[in-house]
Design a protein around this motif. Sequence first.
Motif, mmCIF file in Angstrom:
data_model
loop_
_atom_site.group_PDB
_atom_site.id
_atom_site.type_symbol
_atom_site.label_atom_id
_atom_site.label_comp_id
_atom_site.label_asym_id
_atom_site.label_seq_id
_atom_site.Cartn_x
_atom_site.Cartn_y
_atom_site.Cartn_z
ATOM 1 N N ARG A 1 -2.095 -0.663 -3.655
ATOM 2 C CA ARG A 1 -1.562 0.246 -4.672
ATOM 3 C C ARG A 1 -0.419 -0.386 -5.453
ATOM 4 O O ARG A 1 -0.222 -0.096 -6.623
ATOM 5 C CB ARG A 1 -1.064 1.532 -4.000
ATOM 6 N N ASN A 2 0.346 -1.246 -4.792
ATOM 7 C CA ASN A 2 1.451 -1.937 -5.453
ATOM 8 C C ASN A 2 1.156 -3.419 -5.635
ATOM 9 O O ASN A 2 2.079 -4.220 -5.800
ATOM 10 C CB ASN A 2 2.732 -1.765 -4.624
ATOM 11 N N GLY A 3 -0.151 -3.768 -5.591
ATOM 12 C CA GLY A 3 -0.540 -5.161 -5.688
ATOM 13 C C GLY A 3 -0.764 -5.626 -7.118
ATOM 14 O O GLY A 3 -0.404 -4.956 -8.092
ATOM 15 N N LEU A 4 -1.393 -6.786 -7.247
ATOM 16 C CA LEU A 4 -1.566 -7.406 -8.558
ATOM 17 C C LEU A 4 -2.494 -6.610 -9.463
ATOM 18 O O LEU A 4 -2.231 -6.479 -10.664
ATOM 19 C CB LEU A 4 -2.122 -8.831 -8.373
ATOM 20 N N TRP B 1 0.802 -1.220 0.000
ATOM 21 C CA TRP B 1 0.000 0.000 0.000
ATOM 22 C C TRP B 1 0.837 1.273 0.000
ATOM 23 O O TRP B 1 0.481 2.254 -0.655
ATOM 24 C CB TRP B 1 -0.928 0.013 1.221
ATOM 25 N N VAL B 2 1.927 1.299 0.755
ATOM 26 C CA VAL B 2 2.689 2.538 0.936
ATOM 27 C C VAL B 2 4.159 2.282 0.640
ATOM 28 O O VAL B 2 4.619 1.135 0.621
ATOM 29 C CB VAL B 2 2.530 3.095 2.367
ATOM 30 N N ARG B 3 4.907 3.389 0.428
ATOM 31 C CA ARG B 3 6.323 3.285 0.106
ATOM 32 C C ARG B 3 7.219 3.884 1.190
ATOM 33 O O ARG B 3 8.287 3.352 1.459
ATOM 34 C CB ARG B 3 6.603 3.990 -1.235
ATOM 35 N N SER B 4 6.825 5.003 1.793
ATOM 36 C CA SER B 4 7.693 5.667 2.766
ATOM 37 C C SER B 4 7.789 4.831 4.032
ATOM 38 O O SER B 4 6.819 4.179 4.448
ATOM 39 C CB SER B 4 7.166 7.068 3.092
ATOM 40 N N LEU B 5 8.963 4.875 4.667
ATOM 41 C CA LEU B 5 9.214 4.026 5.831
ATOM 42 C C LEU B 5 8.325 4.376 7.027
ATOM 43 O O LEU B 5 7.773 3.465 7.658
ATOM 44 C CB LEU B 5 10.693 4.098 6.211
ATOM 45 N N PRO B 6 8.149 5.660 7.401
ATOM 46 C CA PRO B 6 7.261 5.947 8.531
ATOM 47 C C PRO B 6 5.831 5.461 8.303
ATOM 48 O O PRO B 6 5.202 4.887 9.209
ATOM 49 C CB PRO B 6 7.323 7.479 8.646
ATOM 50 N N LEU C 1 -3.437 -11.144 1.768
ATOM 51 C CA LEU C 1 -3.997 -11.562 0.483
ATOM 52 C C LEU C 1 -4.859 -10.457 -0.131
ATOM 53 O O LEU C 1 -4.819 -10.233 -1.353
ATOM 54 C CB LEU C 1 -4.817 -12.841 0.660
ATOM 55 N N ALA C 2 -5.640 -9.759 0.709
ATOM 56 C CA ALA C 2 -6.434 -8.643 0.196
ATOM 57 C C ALA C 2 -5.536 -7.528 -0.329
ATOM 58 O O ALA C 2 -5.802 -6.934 -1.382
ATOM 59 C CB ALA C 2 -7.354 -8.119 1.295
ATOM 60 N N SER C 3 -4.459 -7.244 0.384
ATOM 61 C CA SER C 3 -3.516 -6.217 -0.068
ATOM 62 C C SER C 3 -2.806 -6.652 -1.343
ATOM 63 O O SER C 3 -2.514 -5.820 -2.214
ATOM 64 C CB SER C 3 -2.478 -5.940 1.034
ATOM 65 N N LEU C 4 -2.537 -7.936 -1.454
ATOM 66 C CA LEU C 4 -1.867 -8.458 -2.645
ATOM 67 C C LEU C 4 -2.704 -8.218 -3.895
ATOM 68 O O LEU C 4 -2.170 -7.945 -4.974
ATOM 69 C CB LEU C 4 -1.605 -9.954 -2.465
#
Length: 293
Positions: free
Chosen positions: A276-279, A223-228, A269-272
Motif C-alpha cells: 500500500r505504501n510501496g512503489l 503495508w500498514v501504518r498502525s503500530l499494533p 521486495l514484493a512489498s516494496l
Amino acid sequence: MDVSLWSLLIGPLTEFGFMRRALVGCLALSLSCAPVGVFLLLRRMSLTGDAMAHAVLPGAAIGYLIAGLSLPAMTFGGVVAGLLVAVGSGLVARSTVLREDASLAAFYLISLALGVLIVSTRGSNVDLLHVLFGTVLALDNGALALLVGTAIVTLLALALLYRPLVLECVDPQFLRSVSRLSPVAHYGFLCLLVINLVAGFHALGTLMAVGMMVLPAAAARLWVRSLPALMALATGLALAASVTGLLLSYHVEWPTSPAIVLCLGAAYLASLVLGRNGLWRGGARSARRHLQR
C-alpha cells in the motif's frame, strides 16, 4: 489434502524431529525478533541492529575459546560483548567529537575482525561457519530453551515498556522532559536488542540474525501504518518466511539460514513493489496528489 502436497509442505515438518525443533526455534525467533525490529525501524536504528549483530561475535568467540561450542559460555560472552559495545559507543559519542553512528561503526568493525580472528585461528572452518551462519537444523534442548525464554522475556518487556518506547520513537525530547522512564526505555531496549541478537546468533548465525529483525519490519511497514498491526504483520511475515525457508532448505538442499533470510528478502521486495505504501500504489498516489495541486 493431496498426498504429494502433504509430502511437499507438511511431511518434512511432522516426520523429522530436527525439522520440528527448527520450526519451534523459528517460531520463538519470529515472536521476539520481529517486534524488536519494528521499534528498530521506527527509531531509525536498523543499521545499529546490524552493527550490534557483529559486535556480539568476539564475546561468543571468547566463550567458544574457553569452553568450545558451549551454549552458556557463548551466550554469556555474546551478551557481555554486545552490552560493552552499546555502552562504549554511547560514552565515546558523549565524550568526544565523534557521533554515535561513527563510534558504533568503529567498535563493531573491531569486534567483527577480532571475533573472526579468534574463531578462525583457534577452531576449524566448520566452527567458523557455525558461528557466522548458525545451525538452525541442529538446535538442542538448551538452544530451544534459550530461544523460547528470550521470546517470553522480550514480549513481557515490550508490554511493560510499550508506552515509553512509543513516545521515544515519536518524540524522545518530550519523553525525557515528562518522565524518568526515558533511560529505562532506551537502555532496556538496547538490552532486548542484544539478547535477541545473541539468541538469533545460535540459530541463524551472526551474519543472518539481524535479517529476522529488519526485513519483516521493513516489509510490514510498506503495508500498514498502525503500530499494533505493524508488529503483528512483521511477526507473521517472519514466521511464514521461516517455514518457507525451512522447506526450501530441505527440498533443494540449501543452507537453512540464508534460505530463511532470502525468503524474508523476497517478501520485502514484493512489498516494496505491491504494498500500500510501496512503489506501485504509493507512487500512483503521489502522482495523483501532484496532479491535484
